[in-house]
Scaffold this motif. Structure first.
Motif, PDB file in Angstrom:
ATOM      1  N   PHE A  94       7.724 -36.344  24.637  1.00 17.25           N
ATOM      2  CA  PHE A  94       8.163 -36.961  23.386  1.00 17.25           C
ATOM      3  C   PHE A  94       7.894 -36.044  22.190  1.00 17.25           C
ATOM      4  CE2 PHE A  94       7.876 -41.570  25.070  1.00 17.25           C
ATOM      5  CZ  PHE A  94       9.205 -41.534  25.415  1.00 17.25           C
ATOM      6  N   ALA A  95       6.787 -35.339  22.219  1.00 17.25           N
ATOM      7  CA  ALA A  95       6.485 -34.416  21.124  1.00 17.25           C
ATOM      8  C   ALA A  95       7.470 -33.253  21.098  1.00 17.25           C
ATOM      9  CB  ALA A  95       5.053 -33.891  21.264  1.00 17.25           C
ATOM     10  N   THR A  96       7.843 -32.774  22.291  1.00 19.45           N
ATOM     11  CA  THR A  96       8.832 -31.692  22.372  1.00 19.45           C
ATOM     12  C   THR A  96      10.182 -32.154  21.842  1.00 19.45           C
ATOM     13  OG1 THR A  96       7.721 -30.779  24.319  1.00 19.45           O
ATOM     14  CG2 THR A  96      10.008 -30.101  23.931  1.00 19.45           C
ATOM     15  N   ALA A  97      10.603 -33.328  22.276  1.00 22.44           N
ATOM     16  CA  ALA A  97      11.859 -33.878  21.765  1.00 22.44           C
ATOM     17  C   ALA A  97      11.753 -34.135  20.266  1.00 22.44           C
ATOM     18  CB  ALA A  97      12.202 -35.170  22.498  1.00 22.44           C
ATOM     19  N   GLY A  98      10.581 -34.567  19.808  1.00 17.81           N
ATOM     20  CA  GLY A  98      10.386 -34.857  18.389  1.00 17.81           C
ATOM     21  C   GLY A  98      10.630 -33.654  17.505  1.00 17.81           C
ATOM     22  N   VAL A  99      10.230 -32.481  17.966  1.00 16.69           N
ATOM     23  CA  VAL A  99      10.483 -31.250  17.201  1.00 16.69           C
ATOM     24  C   VAL A  99      11.980 -31.042  17.025  1.00 16.69           C
ATOM     25  CG1 VAL A  99      10.267 -28.733  17.235  1.00 16.69           C
ATOM     26  CG2 VAL A  99       8.325 -30.166  17.920  1.00 16.69           C
ATOM     27  N   LEU A 100      12.736 -31.293  18.101  1.00 20.23           N
ATOM     28  CA  LEU A 100      14.187 -31.125  18.034  1.00 20.23           C
ATOM     29  C   LEU A 100      14.820 -32.189  17.141  1.00 20.23           C
ATOM     30  CD1 LEU A 100      14.828 -30.397  21.831  1.00 20.23           C
ATOM     31  CD2 LEU A 100      14.922 -28.751  19.949  1.00 20.23           C
ATOM     32  N   TRP A 101      14.319 -33.419  17.219  1.00 25.51           N
ATOM     33  CA  TRP A 101      14.855 -34.481  16.359  1.00 25.51           C
ATOM     34  C   TRP A 101      14.647 -34.157  14.878  1.00 25.51           C
ATOM     35  CZ3 TRP A 101      18.251 -37.705  18.049  1.00 25.51           C
ATOM     36  CH2 TRP A 101      18.209 -38.234  19.339  1.00 25.51           C
ATOM     37  N   ILE A 102      13.443 -33.763  14.532  1.00 22.78           N
ATOM     38  CA  ILE A 102      13.137 -33.456  13.128  1.00 22.78           C
ATOM     39  C   ILE A 102      13.915 -32.232  12.659  1.00 22.78           C
ATOM     40  CG2 ILE A 102      11.317 -32.810  11.512  1.00 22.78           C
ATOM     41  CD1 ILE A 102      11.188 -35.703  12.429  1.00 22.78           C
ATOM     42  N   ALA A 103      13.991 -31.207  13.518  1.00 23.33           N
ATOM     43  CA  ALA A 103      14.751 -30.002  13.156  1.00 23.33           C
ATOM     44  C   ALA A 103      16.216 -30.353  12.910  1.00 23.33           C
ATOM     45  CB  ALA A 103      14.631 -28.956  14.266  1.00 23.33           C
ATOM     46  N   GLY A 104      16.771 -31.245  13.734  1.00 23.28           N
ATOM     47  CA  GLY A 104      18.147 -31.662  13.542  1.00 23.28           C
ATOM     48  C   GLY A 104      18.351 -32.411  12.245  1.00 23.28           C
ATOM     49  N   ALA A 105      17.379 -33.231  11.868  1.00 22.50           N
ATOM     50  CA  ALA A 105      17.492 -33.977  10.608  1.00 22.50           C
ATOM     51  C   ALA A 105      17.478 -33.039   9.405  1.00 22.50           C
ATOM     52  CB  ALA A 105      16.343 -34.979  10.495  1.00 22.50           C
ATOM     53  N   LEU A 106      16.791 -31.922   9.534  1.00 21.73           N
ATOM     54  CA  LEU A 106      16.707 -30.956   8.436  1.00 21.73           C
ATOM     55  C   LEU A 106      17.895 -29.999   8.413  1.00 21.73           C
ATOM     56  CD1 LEU A 106      12.900 -30.091   8.675  1.00 21.73           C
ATOM     57  CD2 LEU A 106      14.018 -31.644   7.062  1.00 21.73           C
ATOM     58  N   ALA A 107      18.658 -29.982   9.522  1.00 23.34           N
ATOM     59  CA  ALA A 107      19.843 -29.126   9.593  1.00 23.34           C
ATOM     60  C   ALA A 107      21.071 -29.894   9.119  1.00 23.34           C
ATOM     61  CB  ALA A 107      20.035 -28.628  11.024  1.00 23.34           C
ATOM     62  N   ASP A 108      22.199 -29.233   9.109  1.00 23.91           N
ATOM     63  CA  ASP A 108      23.450 -29.855   8.669  1.00 23.91           C
ATOM     64  C   ASP A 108      24.555 -29.597   9.688  1.00 23.91           C
ATOM     65  OD1 ASP A 108      22.604 -30.891   6.120  1.00 23.91           O
ATOM     66  OD2 ASP A 108      22.583 -28.831   5.376  1.00 23.91           O
ATOM     67  N   GLY A 109      25.592 -30.439   9.618  1.00 17.52           N
ATOM     68  CA  GLY A 109      26.807 -30.203  10.392  1.00 17.52           C
ATOM     69  C   GLY A 109      26.595 -30.114  11.876  1.00 17.52           C
ATOM     70  N   SER A 110      27.244 -29.122  12.482  1.00 18.62           N
ATOM     71  CA  SER A 110      27.210 -28.979  13.939  1.00 18.62           C
ATOM     72  C   SER A 110      25.818 -28.644  14.448  1.00 18.62           C
ATOM     73  CB  SER A 110      28.204 -27.906  14.381  1.00 18.62           C
ATOM     74  OG  SER A 110      27.903 -26.654  13.783  1.00 18.62           O
ATOM     75  N   ALA A 111      25.013 -27.965  13.640  1.00 20.60           N
ATOM     76  CA  ALA A 111      23.654 -27.629  14.064  1.00 20.60           C
ATOM     77  C   ALA A 111      22.841 -28.896  14.305  1.00 20.60           C
ATOM     78  CB  ALA A 111      22.972 -26.758  13.008  1.00 20.60           C
ATOM     79  N   ARG A 112      23.014 -29.875  13.423  1.00 13.89           N
ATOM     80  CA  ARG A 112      22.312 -31.154  13.612  1.00 13.89           C
ATOM     81  C   ARG A 112      22.747 -31.813  14.912  1.00 13.89           C
ATOM     82  NH1 ARG A 112      22.553 -35.307   8.780  1.00 13.89           N
ATOM     83  NH2 ARG A 112      20.881 -33.894   8.079  1.00 13.89           N
ATOM     84  N   THR A 113      24.048 -31.831  15.164  1.00 18.36           N
ATOM     85  CA  THR A 113      24.556 -32.471  16.375  1.00 18.36           C
ATOM     86  C   THR A 113      24.004 -31.806  17.621  1.00 18.36           C
ATOM     87  OG1 THR A 113      26.605 -33.091  15.227  1.00 18.36           O
ATOM     88  CG2 THR A 113      26.640 -33.107  17.636  1.00 18.36           C
ATOM     89  N   VAL A 114      23.999 -30.474  17.649  1.00 19.08           N
ATOM     90  CA  VAL A 114      23.509 -29.746  18.818  1.00 19.08           C
ATOM     91  C   VAL A 114      22.028 -30.019  19.050  1.00 19.08           C
ATOM     92  CG1 VAL A 114      23.034 -27.440  19.721  1.00 19.08           C
ATOM     93  CG2 VAL A 114      25.254 -27.932  18.682  1.00 19.08           C
ATOM     94  N   LEU A 115      21.236 -29.992  17.983  1.00 26.06           N
ATOM     95  CA  LEU A 115      19.795 -30.225  18.116  1.00 26.06           C
ATOM     96  C   LEU A 115      19.514 -31.651  18.577  1.00 26.06           C
ATOM     97  CD1 LEU A 115      18.564 -28.316  14.944  1.00 26.06           C
ATOM     98  CD2 LEU A 115      17.945 -27.774  17.313  1.00 26.06           C
ATOM     99  N   TRP A 116      20.275 -32.608  18.064  1.00 21.58           N
ATOM    100  CA  TRP A 116      20.038 -33.993  18.463  1.00 21.58           C
ATOM    101  C   TRP A 116      20.490 -34.262  19.888  1.00 21.58           C
ATOM    102  CZ3 TRP A 116      21.271 -37.600  13.680  1.00 21.58           C
ATOM    103  CH2 TRP A 116      20.242 -37.431  12.741  1.00 21.58           C
ATOM    104  N   ILE A 117      21.552 -33.611  20.327  1.00 22.83           N
ATOM    105  CA  ILE A 117      21.964 -33.753  21.726  1.00 22.83           C
ATOM    106  C   ILE A 117      20.890 -33.163  22.639  1.00 22.83           C
ATOM    107  CG2 ILE A 117      23.613 -32.962  23.460  1.00 22.83           C
ATOM    108  CD1 ILE A 117      25.793 -33.226  21.350  1.00 22.83           C
ATOM    109  N   ALA A 118      20.334 -32.030  22.240  1.00 19.85           N
ATOM    110  CA  ALA A 118      19.252 -31.413  23.019  1.00 19.85           C
ATOM    111  C   ALA A 118      18.031 -32.331  23.067  1.00 19.85           C
ATOM    112  CB  ALA A 118      18.878 -30.056  22.416  1.00 19.85           C
ATOM    113  N   ALA A 119      17.703 -32.950  21.933  1.00 24.49           N
ATOM    114  CA  ALA A 119      16.567 -33.872  21.892  1.00 24.49           C
ATOM    115  C   ALA A 119      16.806 -35.070  22.793  1.00 24.49           C
ATOM    116  CB  ALA A 119      16.332 -34.329  20.454  1.00 24.49           C
TER     117      ALA A 119
END
Length: 396
Positions: free
Chosen positions: A142-167
């Motif tokens: 959950f902590a590993t996924a959490g890093v990806l979730w937070i990083a996605g929230a701070l990103a924009d556009g397609s980068a957010r989508t990719v990070l959230w799919i990875a999470a």
């Protein structure tokens, strides 16, 4: 130290605290429906799906936890109330989860997942126990996924989508590998202690939450519109459809799933596949059905645009598909009545290309009613409710 854990004494039932906790998910499911209704595009559908999967995962793992925790313990009560507040904040953020409130949405979600399992790992069980070992491994995921979730929230556009799919992949992939962590031995299936009656009841209650949300949408939409004959029929069809969804689940599938879980040797894997994974498909079907009902009530005499027609048909299809997949998981084969029902729903959708919404809704209601009748005929052939071990005939 272990006073927060349930005592293994007889069958457990859902507590009033758990029911109170569930109330926030009535709001969350409504928010998901409104998100999909407001963005009936492929992108909007993908976003609504991701939000639903997040909402489901937060509720699902709390249910796994409370299957072993004692809700009468003060620390557990405080934990559930704290999680409930975080879930409320997450639900509030859903309409703008991919916009200005992305950080609130995923931040609340990460707090739910990490906070819950930090409690399980460091407060709910003593050192050296299997409960602490298991919770600590899940916490790593959950902590590993959490890093990806937070990083996605701070990103924009397609980068957010990719990070959230990875999470999301990390979150949903963990149970498939029993939360393997490098350098540690694998966890056996018996690591999880599942009290069947409580576990099954909790998932059944979530289905009730989703069905209740359908009733709320039907009533709320109807109350804001002028009632005429066509709209009155649309309201009746929406109710009949929702009642059929209830009947199909609680008259057969719920019993089949609980009985299978009770008898299973690999109870952890059955609970994971039938409840954790396949029940979210079932809930998605209910959510989309509610959206379709709202569209028909609002436009009963219109030929629906493609996106709206797809939403109308997709709800019952997803619902029947989920039950078909459960039959595959339990018995290794499909439920003929549900497979035929899926095909019939798709044919109704084709008719909807040239027919008004009300006719398509009527055809879909007839399909669901026919599957219900098939279930009831199977029940009569068995001579009433089947005893445990003989109720795996999903209208087969």
């Amino acid at each position: 130290m272990t006073t927060t854990l349930r005592r293994a004494e007889g069958a457990q039932r859902a507590t009033t605290l758990e029911l109170f906790y569930d109330l926030v998910f009535v709001f969350a499911i409504t928010q998901v429906s409104h998100l999909l209704l407001a963005h009936l595009t492929w992108e909007g559908a993908g976003q609504a799906l991701m939000v639903l999967l997040v909402v489901w995962w937060s509720w699902n793992f709390t249910t796994w936890a409370t299957n072993e925790l004692d809700p009468e313990s003060t620390p557990v009560r405080l934990l559930l109330l704290g999680l409930m507040l975080a879930c409320l904040l997450m639900a509030i953020a859903i309409p703008e989860a991919f916009g200005d409130r992305a950080l609130l949405f995923v931040g609340a979600y990460v707090v739910i997942q990490v906070g819950r399992h930090a409690f399980l790992a460091f407060a709910a069980a003593g050192r050296g126990t299997i409960e602490r070992e298991r919770a600590s491994r899940i916490l790593v995921w959950f902590a590993t996924a959490g890093v990806l979730w937070i990083a996605g929230a701070l990103a924009d556009g397609s980068a957010r989508t990719v990070l959230w799919i990875a999470a999301l992949a990390v979150d949903y992939g963990g149970p498939l590998v029993m939360y393997w962590v490098p350098g540690r031995t694998g966890m056996p299936e018996g690591t999880w202690r599942i009290e069947t009656s409580h576990f099954a009841e909790r998932f059944q209650l979530f289905v009730i939450i989703a069905l209740g949300e359908s009733i709320v949408i039907t009533g709320a939409t109807s109350s804001e519109l002028e009632l005429d004959a066509a709209r009155a029929v649309a309201i009746a069809l929406a109710f009949v459809g929702t009642a059929a969804l209830w009947w199909l689940y609680f008259s057969s599938v719920a019993q089949v799933a609980e009985s299978t879980l009770e008898r299973a040797r690999d109870r952890t894997n059955v609970a994971r596949d039938v409840y954790t994974y396949l029940h979210v498909v079932l809930v998605a079907g209910i959510v989309v059905t509610a959206v379709g009902d709202e569209l028909v009530i609002a436009h009963p005499g219109d030929d629906l645009p493609t996106a709206q027609l797809l939403a109308l048909v997709a709800g019952p299809v997803l619902y029947l598909l989920a039950q078909d997949l459960m039959r595959w998981r339990i018995e290794g084969g499909p439920s003929p009545s549900r497979t035929i029902g899926i095909v019939a729903c798709l044919l109704a959708g084709l008719i909807g290309i040239v027919a008004p919404a009300l006719l398509v809704a009527a055809l879909l209601a007839l399909v669901l009613a026919a599957v219900v009748l098939s279930d009831e005929r199977a029940r009569r052939r068995r001579g009433g409710p089947a005893p445990a071990g003989q109720e795996l005939d999903l209208a087969g």
